[in-house]
Design a protein around this motif. Structure first.
Motif, PDB file in Angstrom:
ATOM      1  N   LEU A  25       0.702  -1.132  -0.036  1.00 36.99           N
ATOM      2  CA  LEU A  25      -0.027  -0.006   0.130  1.00 36.99           C
ATOM      3  C   LEU A  25       1.025   1.306  -0.133  1.00 36.99           C
ATOM      4  O   LEU A  25       0.474   2.295  -0.516  1.00 36.99           O
ATOM      5  CB  LEU A  25      -1.038  -0.226   1.087  1.00 36.99           C
ATOM      6  N   LYS A  26       2.113   1.208   0.361  1.00 34.41           N
ATOM      7  CA  LYS A  26       2.756   2.524   0.871  1.00 34.41           C
ATOM      8  C   LYS A  26       3.100   3.126  -0.452  1.00 34.41           C
ATOM      9  O   LYS A  26       3.419   2.268  -1.632  1.00 34.41           O
ATOM     10  CB  LYS A  26       4.242   2.197   1.539  1.00 34.41           C
ATOM     11  N   LYS A  27       3.288   4.377  -0.729  1.00 34.87           N
ATOM     12  CA  LYS A  27       3.775   5.146  -1.696  1.00 34.87           C
ATOM     13  C   LYS A  27       5.082   5.856  -1.367  1.00 34.87           C
ATOM     14  O   LYS A  27       5.194   6.379  -0.453  1.00 34.87           O
ATOM     15  CB  LYS A  27       2.602   6.104  -1.878  1.00 34.87           C
ATOM     16  N   GLU A  28       5.899   6.161  -2.521  1.00 37.73           N
ATOM     17  CA  GLU A  28       7.041   7.119  -2.343  1.00 37.73           C
ATOM     18  C   GLU A  28       6.707   8.386  -2.438  1.00 37.73           C
ATOM     19  O   GLU A  28       5.658   8.700  -3.403  1.00 37.73           O
ATOM     20  CB  GLU A  28       7.994   6.513  -3.454  1.00 37.73           C
ATOM     21  N   VAL A 149       5.207   6.671   2.599  1.00 40.05           N
ATOM     22  CA  VAL A 149       4.240   7.075   3.132  1.00 40.05           C
ATOM     23  C   VAL A 149       2.992   6.080   3.062  1.00 40.05           C
ATOM     24  O   VAL A 149       2.983   5.570   2.026  1.00 40.05           O
ATOM     25  CB  VAL A 149       3.726   8.562   3.195  1.00 40.05           C
ATOM     26  N   LEU A 150       2.262   5.997   4.133  1.00 38.22           N
ATOM     27  CA  LEU A 150       0.946   5.420   4.247  1.00 38.22           C
ATOM     28  C   LEU A 150      -0.150   6.196   4.246  1.00 38.22           C
ATOM     29  O   LEU A 150      -0.085   7.299   5.136  1.00 38.22           O
ATOM     30  CB  LEU A 150       0.999   4.283   5.118  1.00 38.22           C
ATOM     31  N   PRO A 151      -1.396   5.982   4.000  1.00 42.52           N
ATOM     32  CA  PRO A 151      -2.743   6.766   4.329  1.00 42.52           C
ATOM     33  C   PRO A 151      -2.831   6.870   5.884  1.00 42.52           C
ATOM     34  O   PRO A 151      -2.318   5.709   6.433  1.00 42.52           O
ATOM     35  CB  PRO A 151      -3.744   5.912   3.733  1.00 42.52           C
ATOM     36  N   ASP A 152      -3.640   7.808   6.522  1.00 42.80           N
ATOM     37  CA  ASP A 152      -3.543   7.728   7.688  1.00 42.80           C
ATOM     38  C   ASP A 152      -4.603   6.351   8.251  1.00 42.80           C
ATOM     39  O   ASP A 152      -5.320   5.753   7.295  1.00 42.80           O
ATOM     40  CB  ASP A 152      -4.140   9.046   8.385  1.00 42.80           C
ATOM     41  N   TYR A 199       0.462   9.972  -0.122  1.00 39.24           N
ATOM     42  CA  TYR A 199      -0.777  10.347   0.803  1.00 39.24           C
ATOM     43  C   TYR A 199      -0.573  11.585   1.713  1.00 39.24           C
ATOM     44  O   TYR A 199       0.567  11.993   2.248  1.00 39.24           O
ATOM     45  CB  TYR A 199      -0.831   9.145   1.274  1.00 39.24           C
ATOM     46  N   PRO A 200      -1.718  12.313   1.687  1.00 40.55           N
ATOM     47  CA  PRO A 200      -1.665  13.112   3.023  1.00 40.55           C
ATOM     48  C   PRO A 200      -1.646  12.361   4.153  1.00 40.55           C
ATOM     49  O   PRO A 200      -2.398  11.500   4.466  1.00 40.55           O
ATOM     50  CB  PRO A 200      -3.139  13.686   2.607  1.00 40.55           C
ATOM     51  N   VAL A 201      -0.918  12.880   5.099  1.00 43.40           N
ATOM     52  CA  VAL A 201      -1.124  12.489   6.494  1.00 43.40           C
ATOM     53  C   VAL A 201      -1.765  13.376   7.434  1.00 43.40           C
ATOM     54  O   VAL A 201      -1.514  14.269   7.897  1.00 43.40           O
ATOM     55  CB  VAL A 201       0.642  12.123   7.299  1.00 43.40           C
TER      56      VAL A 201
END
Length: 259
Positions: A25-28, A149-152, A199-201
């Motif tokens: 799921l993670k994005k750079e 990052v991951l989505p919250d 993603y926005p945190v």
């Protein structure tokens, strides 16, 4: 098969399954960290905070339609960066009115923030324009690095029920902590910070911004955190999220959230 050979079963724990799911799921994205105060013309088209925004002959600082004052330039970034953080593409400069403090709600008066784009920025074409000096931001150069990052958790819980189930299996009383611990273990940035892409945190839960042109989904262009080194503060240690429409590249939306 050797009759004496033993088959060893390896138990796959919920923690292992969660980390595997999060790795998919993670994005750079690019983390931006303020490093050195000061400005000179050679930095005009750099990714940076405060000081004079990049501008060319004939440009004027955006004026807030709410209070009639020039907005404050806060941050600028490029379309893309290679593995060595060399930028390319258009330069986007983010302006904000700290007198009106918009937070991105539909009922707000329009024109209290702006994103100004220059397709072919060149320091040799830079001219300084006068903006709002009531909010004094320190001109600050940045260092950048690629991170994941991951989505919250609330976003993951809504959109990926299998992940929420794993978190609840690990810690039924505090599944969010299980999510954050797993994210940290796989090397993701789990706290709000200034980033480009990804993603926005969120601080207060998932926002609901759409393209002002087509009402379609928007993508995170950048999120700008409160930065002490820059003298930049959104409310109570808040963060400004800037979104861009993937179809209408000149259309943006914002949301500001605080602790």
């Amino acid at each position: 098969m050797d009759k004496n050979m033993k088959i060893v079963k390896v138990e796959v724990t919920a923690e292992d399954r969660l980390k595997k799911a999060l790795n998919m799921l993670k994005k750079e994205c690019i983390r931006v960290m303020p490093t050195k105060n000061g400005f000179d013309k050679s930095q005009a088209a750099d990714t940076r905070f405060g000081g004079p925004a990049y501008a060319e002959a004939g440009d004027k600082a955006p004026v807030c339609e709410g209070c009639g004052k020039p907005m404050t330039f806060i941050f600028q970034f490029r379309d893309s960066y290679d593995k060595d953080m060399k930028p390319s593409g258009a330069l986007h400069s983010v302006y904000y009115c700290f007198d009106c403090t918009p937070i991105g709600r539909p009922e707000e008066e329009k024109g209290q923030w702006a994103v100004v784009t220059h397709e072919n920025p060149d320091p040799s074409k830079f001219v300084e324009i006068k903006g709002n000096e009531s909010m004094v931001l320190k001109p600050t150069a940045c260092t950048m690095s690629k991170v994941f990052v991951l989505p919250d958790y609330e976003t993951a819980e809504s959109n990926f029920p299998n992940i929420a189930e794993l978190c609840e299996e690990i810690d039924c009383e505090d599944p969010m902590s299980a999510y954050e611990d797993a994210g940290n273990e796989i090397g993701c940035l789990m706290e709000p910070s200034t980033t480009i892409g990804g993603y926005p945190v969120w601080i207060q839960g998932e926002g609901s911004q759409v393209c002002p042109e087509c009402d379609g989904e928007v993508e995170l262009a950048c999120q700008i955190d409160s930065e002490d080194a820059v003298n930049l503060m959104f409310g109570d240690a808040g963060c400004l999220y800037v979104f861009r429409c993937p179809k209408h590249k000149d259309k943006y939306a914002i949301e500001m959230q605080c602790f």
